[in-house]
Every structure is written in C-alpha cells, then in structure tokens.
Design a protein around this motif. Structure first.
Motif, PDB file in Angstrom:
ATOM      1  N   MET A  41      34.835  40.203  -2.392  1.00 45.78           N
ATOM      2  CA  MET A  41      33.452  39.282  -2.507  1.00 45.78           C
ATOM      3  C   MET A  41      32.814  39.344  -1.269  1.00 45.78           C
ATOM      4  O   MET A  41      31.695  39.476  -1.784  1.00 45.78           O
ATOM      5  CB  MET A  41      34.017  38.223  -3.258  1.00 45.78           C
ATOM      6  CG  MET A  41      34.555  37.743  -3.818  1.00 45.78           C
ATOM      7  SD  MET A  41      34.957  36.677  -4.736  1.00 45.78           S
ATOM      8  CE  MET A  41      32.967  35.744  -5.205  1.00 45.78           C
ATOM      9  N   ASP A  95      46.733  36.389  -3.240  1.00 51.41           N
ATOM     10  CA  ASP A  95      45.922  37.284  -3.815  1.00 51.41           C
ATOM     11  C   ASP A  95      44.347  37.098  -3.890  1.00 51.41           C
ATOM     12  O   ASP A  95      43.252  37.305  -4.077  1.00 51.41           O
ATOM     13  CB  ASP A  95      45.942  37.020  -5.783  1.00 51.41           C
ATOM     14  CG  ASP A  95      46.838  37.754  -6.319  1.00 51.41           C
ATOM     15  OD1 ASP A  95      47.427  38.705  -5.615  1.00 51.41           O
ATOM     16  OD2 ASP A  95      47.802  37.657  -7.446  1.00 51.41           O
ATOM     17  N   MET A 148      40.844  38.642  -2.752  1.00 54.91           N
ATOM     18  CA  MET A 148      39.505  38.851  -3.453  1.00 54.91           C
ATOM     19  C   MET A 148      38.426  38.291  -2.466  1.00 54.91           C
ATOM     20  O   MET A 148      37.121  38.517  -2.729  1.00 54.91           O
ATOM     21  CB  MET A 148      40.097  38.070  -4.796  1.00 54.91           C
ATOM     22  CG  MET A 148      38.598  37.252  -5.795  1.00 54.91           C
ATOM     23  SD  MET A 148      38.626  36.246  -6.569  1.00 54.91           S
ATOM     24  CE  MET A 148      38.768  34.333  -6.184  1.00 54.91           C
TER      25      MET A 148
END
Length: 326
Positions: free
Chosen positions: A124, A116, A120
C-alpha cells in the motif's frame, strides 16, 4: 508463581468482548465467567478491582497493569493474568511476580495474520494505494495516464527486518518467496533460517542499505523510539518504513518530520504511540498509510488467540504448568 494443586473455585473476568467460542470455552473451565462489555481499556478503578475481586483475569492491549496498580492492591485475589495477545508491555511482569501473580500470553497464534498486514502495508505504501483510493472516492480521479501516481515496484527490492522473531521471519519469508526480495535483518543474535538472509551489525547501517525497513520487535523500554531521526536520516529517499510492532517503537514526531520533508518515500503504520490518538499532522499526510491496528483482526485468529489464553487458564486451574508463561 502459582499455588500447586487444582483450584477448587475460579472466578474469571474477561476485560473485553471476545468471540462466543472463546467465552464458551472459558465457561467450561471456570466456575464463573464475567465478560466486560466495554471495548475501551480498563480504568484505574477497574484495574484494581480486577486484582481484588477475581481469581483470574483475561486482559488485553491497553489494560495498563502498572507497578502502581499492583501497589494499590496489597493482597490481591488474582493469581493469573492470562493476556490476550503476544505483546505484554502493558503489564509490569516484575510487579505482578512480586505479588505472586503469573502472566501468560498468546504467541504463535498472531504470527501469520500480523505478517500478512506487514506485507499489505508494504504494498500500500510503495504503490500509493491509500492515496489512490482517496482520489477515487473523492471523485477527483481524471482517468488513467502513463505518469499518474507512480510508486515503487516492490518485487526484487531489499527489505530490512528489525527483529527476526516469529513475526519477523514470517514477513521475511513472504518477501523472499513471494516477491523475490533480498532479506537483511538486525537482531540480538544470528538466526538459523530456512531462506537466505544477511545479518547486519546495526540498525543505522541496515536503514541505509534497504528499500523497506520493517519494525517487528517487541514493545518495552528497550525498544522505545528504537526508530528515530537517526534511522530515518539513514534511509534513502525512495525507502519506506513499516511498523506492525508497537507504536512507541517509532518516534512519531521524527517520522512526521521525515514524511513532511519527503526525506523518505513513505510509511505504513498499523500501530501508534498513543492509540487511539493519531496526530493530525500524520493524518494530513498523503505519503503514509494508516490502519486501525488490524494486525490480528481476523475471526479465526482472534478465536485461536482466545483459546490459547483459555488453555493457560485451564492449566492454572488444574495446577499444571501453563503453556505460555512470560
């Protein structure tokens, strides 16, 4: 690796504070459980005391059980290092084995949480989220306009996974099924996978063919600076590097040079070569996302990791085969 038969009395040292559920589970297994309240890694003196004064130690990342530490304790009382974490490159396993000390880890429990974080970081970095958040917090945001902070659209792009183990596969599944991405990978051997992926023969070739390079390999001598200037030079100007493995898998100096020269599109890092030290040159850059090693930082994940470590301790105390030897 460990003496047969149940262990009559067991003194356990947990080297960092852990969730209450884990400590309570340990107290159901061992006669005496001591929890060190300090959050920093063990000092040299503490490392030696761990081997000298306890039957079992539950260490974690940063507790550097090197060959020199084992040599300094000729007749260790400790017979098990039940590591809290899947990575164990901070423990010299060969030196431990030579002293009759078993080493275990906690694979599986960390897979989804780490995957995860990787996704992310991909988002980002590609969408410049950290840079944008800093702009808003500083009060410098002028308002929306059509060409503001244009980044890379992640859906449909190509991701290159470096190391297709449990975590690499979990990242690849998220990329393929969640974002419709093509998956390529490098690994020592081909993998039977439940999603389409192409194995590439070498890392340089992979780097030149993908939009994201994601490092998901174990730490250790074999992967030290695996991603260096040659790999970064092969990446495209739009490509992003993501590291959720171990900090020294990436040559930090080479990465800084690539980011400063805008040779690659950006980077997302959760780990660093000399944690918690992060070079000022890296912190000064806008085209890199920096996280404080959040890979498994969810309460239920840390509980699962701790209970897995305790299961290894339980098996040792019962004189049984431990579930997760390394």
């Amino acid at each position: 690796m460990f003496r047969p038969g149940a262990v009559a009395l067991t003194r356990l040292w947990i080297t960092r504070p852990l969730p209450d559920e884990v400590v309570e589970a340990a107290r159901q297994v061992c006669d005496e459980v001591i929890v060190r309240e300090e959050t920093l890694p063990l000092t040299d003196g503490e490392l030696q005391a761990a081997l000298r004064d306890y039957d079992v130690v539950l260490p974690t990342l940063g507790d550097q059980f090197s060959a020199a530490v084992f040599d300094a304790v000729p007749d260790p009382r400790c017979k098990l290092l039940a590591n809290f974490g899947v990575g164990y490159n901070h423990i010299d396993v060969a030196a431990a084995s030579a002293k009759g000390i078993a080493v275990t880890n906690t694979p599986g429990a960390v897979t989804d949480a780490t995957a995860d974080i990787a996704v992310m970081l991909m988002l980002m970095s590609a969408r410049r989220a950290g840079e944008g958040e800093r702009m808003v917090r500083s009060g410098d945001w002028p308002g929306w306009h059509p060409t503001q902070m244009l980044g890379l659209h992640m859906s449909g792009k190509r991701v290159g996974i470096v190391g297709m183990g449990r975590i690499g596969q979990a990242i690849a599944r998220r990329c393929h099924f969640g974002f419709g991405m093509e998956v390529a990978y490098v690994n020592r051997s081909a993998k039977e996978l439940d999603f389409p992926a192409s194995r590439v023969g070498d890392l340089i070739t992979l780097a030149g063919e993908v939009d994201f390079v994601v490092a998901a390999v174990p730490g250790g001598a074999e992967t030290h600076h695996l991603i260096g200037a040659d790999v970064l030079n092969a990446m495209g100007a739009q490509a992003h590097l993501i590291n959720i493995s171990r900090g020294d898998v990436v040559d930090e100096a080479a990465l800084i040079a690539a980011l400063e020269g805008k040779q690659i599109g950006g980077a997302g890092l959760d780990v660093y070569e000399r944690e918690p030290e992060v070079p000022e040159a890296l912190r000064a850059l806008e085209n890199v996302t920096l996280l404080p090693h959040l890979g498994t930082a969810a309460l239920e994940v840390r509980v699962d990791m701790g209970l897995m470590a305790v299961d290894n301790v339980r098996a040792y105390c019962a004189g049984q085969a431990m579930p997760n030897p390394v």
